[in-house]
Design a protein around this motif. Structure first.
Motif, PDB file in Angstrom:
ATOM      1  N   TRP A 239       0.826  -1.211   0.000  1.00  0.00           N
ATOM      2  CA  TRP A 239       0.000   0.000   0.000  1.00  0.00           C
ATOM      3  C   TRP A 239       0.862   1.264   0.000  1.00  0.00           C
ATOM      4  CZ3 TRP A 239      -1.043  -4.508   2.658  1.00  0.00           C
ATOM      5  CH2 TRP A 239      -2.131  -5.234   2.160  1.00  0.00           C
ATOM      6  N   GLU A 240       2.092   1.110   0.482  1.00  0.00           N
ATOM      7  CA  GLU A 240       3.019   2.253   0.446  1.00  0.00           C
ATOM      8  C   GLU A 240       3.525   2.499  -0.970  1.00  0.00           C
ATOM      9  OE1 GLU A 240       4.538   1.097   4.954  1.00  0.00           O
ATOM     10  OE2 GLU A 240       5.861   0.806   3.237  1.00  0.00           O
ATOM     11  N   GLN A 241       3.584   1.418  -1.751  1.00  0.00           N
ATOM     12  CA  GLN A 241       4.069   1.520  -3.149  1.00  0.00           C
ATOM     13  C   GLN A 241       3.026   0.903  -4.080  1.00  0.00           C
ATOM     14  OE1 GLN A 241       8.037  -0.360  -3.165  1.00  0.00           O
ATOM     15  NE2 GLN A 241       8.143   0.152  -0.984  1.00  0.00           N
ATOM     16  N   TRP A 242       1.803   1.376  -3.932  1.00  0.00           N
ATOM     17  CA  TRP A 242       0.670   0.770  -4.641  1.00  0.00           C
ATOM     18  C   TRP A 242       0.875   0.735  -6.154  1.00  0.00           C
ATOM     19  CZ3 TRP A 242      -3.183  -2.356  -3.445  1.00  0.00           C
ATOM     20  CH2 TRP A 242      -4.185  -2.552  -4.406  1.00  0.00           C
ATOM     21  N   ASP A 243       1.364   1.835  -6.712  1.00  0.00           N
ATOM     22  CA  ASP A 243       1.534   1.874  -8.174  1.00  0.00           C
ATOM     23  C   ASP A 243       2.472   0.775  -8.655  1.00  0.00           C
ATOM     24  OD1 ASP A 243      -0.147   3.983  -8.232  1.00  0.00           O
ATOM     25  OD2 ASP A 243       1.366   5.507  -8.691  1.00  0.00           O
ATOM     26  N   GLN A 244       3.565   0.596  -7.891  1.00  0.00           N
ATOM     27  CA  GLN A 244       4.528  -0.443  -8.253  1.00  0.00           C
ATOM     28  C   GLN A 244       3.905  -1.833  -8.120  1.00  0.00           C
ATOM     29  OE1 GLN A 244       8.322   0.045  -6.175  1.00  0.00           O
ATOM     30  NE2 GLN A 244       8.871  -2.071  -6.720  1.00  0.00           N
ATOM     31  N   PHE A 245       3.128  -1.995  -7.068  1.00  0.00           N
ATOM     32  CA  PHE A 245       2.443  -3.277  -6.852  1.00  0.00           C
ATOM     33  C   PHE A 245       1.465  -3.556  -7.990  1.00  0.00           C
ATOM     34  CE2 PHE A 245      -1.017  -5.759  -4.726  1.00  0.00           C
ATOM     35  CZ  PHE A 245      -0.294  -6.911  -4.471  1.00  0.00           C
ATOM     36  N   GLU A 246       0.715  -2.525  -8.337  1.00  0.00           N
ATOM     37  CA  GLU A 246      -0.266  -2.665  -9.413  1.00  0.00           C
ATOM     38  C   GLU A 246       0.432  -3.012 -10.738  1.00  0.00           C
ATOM     39  OE1 GLU A 246      -2.743   0.826  -9.748  1.00  0.00           O
ATOM     40  OE2 GLU A 246      -4.509  -0.394 -10.171  1.00  0.00           O
ATOM     41  N   GLN A 247       1.570  -2.394 -10.976  1.00  0.00           N
ATOM     42  CA  GLN A 247       2.333  -2.705 -12.192  1.00  0.00           C
ATOM     43  C   GLN A 247       2.808  -4.154 -12.183  1.00  0.00           C
ATOM     44  OE1 GLN A 247       5.483   0.228 -12.509  1.00  0.00           O
ATOM     45  NE2 GLN A 247       3.987   1.906 -12.541  1.00  0.00           N
ATOM     46  N   GLY A 248       3.217  -4.621 -10.990  1.00  0.00           N
ATOM     47  CA  GLY A 248       3.657  -6.008 -10.871  1.00  0.00           C
ATOM     48  C   GLY A 248       2.521  -6.982 -11.176  1.00  0.00           C
TER      49      GLY A 248
END
Lengths: 151, 151
Positions: free
Chosen positions: B96-105
């Motif tokens: 949740w701190e790096q949501w965009d990166q997680f979503e990209q993954g």
């Protein structure tokens, strides 16, 4: 080739941390089949709330979830094969004692959810036109639960 | 109408015993998303064993499982929305701190598994022609696990 295999082992091992290796042990089988039903329930639930009027009817979400339930229903039987399995399970032994009947019940779930998915495909069906088929799916769930699922 | 609703409530309530009502509570969300990954892992596992030569390559089963992984990958993100969630979870707060990166993954997982499903569709692909795409999926799993999953 040897190096390829070694890399593959390392990477796929990581990839399986969240799941099961090949659904082989009894516990793995139970975990797998329960996961299938958790995903079915998690998608069927909001459809039920729409039918009951507890949340607004969203034809696209209803269709998406119907597709998921139909897709998942194709995986519902396999985790029960070769049982009974030792572990924490809701499955009654009646499943394996009356396997043909259980298999027919699962087929009904596949058929009913397949028809619902077909009827809702496109995401523009009126609720009144599909709630009968929704109830057919609900009845298919209930029939198996009544006979084969312990609380 | 009133009677219809009452029947519906009773039947759908039974139908949800194995799952969650609408993936609303934190525990429900965790259970749902872990179930999605259990189904992914349960299907990815045998593919890995085929790639590693531990079990015979079965092109039809490989294709079927690839289709499932691709389908399930579309559900993988939703259970993480609105977190962090309280409960027994492997999810790191980094999600949740790096949501965009997680979503990209997660998008990479969808893309890679979609390509593998496409390459194997029909159930007659040679293993050598699809194992590269299989490894792309494995890497997509591993990337997110390394960054966002606690053991």
């Amino acid at each position: 080739m040897r190096k390829w295999i070694a890399t593959s082992v390392a990477v796929t091992a990581t990839c399986l941390m969240a799941g099961t290796a090949a659904a082989q042990s009894d516990e793995d089988k139970i975990e797998y089949r329960e996961a299938v039903f958790t995903v079915i329930g998690g998608n069927f639930g909001p459809m039920g709330k729409m039918v009951e009027g507890k949340i607004d009817y969203d034809a696209e979400r209803f269709a998406r979830n119907a597709d998921r339930v139909a897709y998942m229903s194709q995986m519902a039987l396999e985790g029960f094969r070769g049982g009974p399995h030792e572990g924490d399970t809701h499955a009654k032994d009646a499943i394996w004692e009356q396997w043909d009947q259980f298999e027919q019940g699962m087929q009904k779930l596949q058929d009913a959810s397949g028809e619902l998915a077909e009827a809702t495909a496109g995401g523009d069906a009126a609720l009144g036109d599909v709630q009968g088929k929704f109830m057919d799916v609900a009845r298919a769930c209930k029939n198996c639960h009544d006979n084969f699922r312990a609380d």
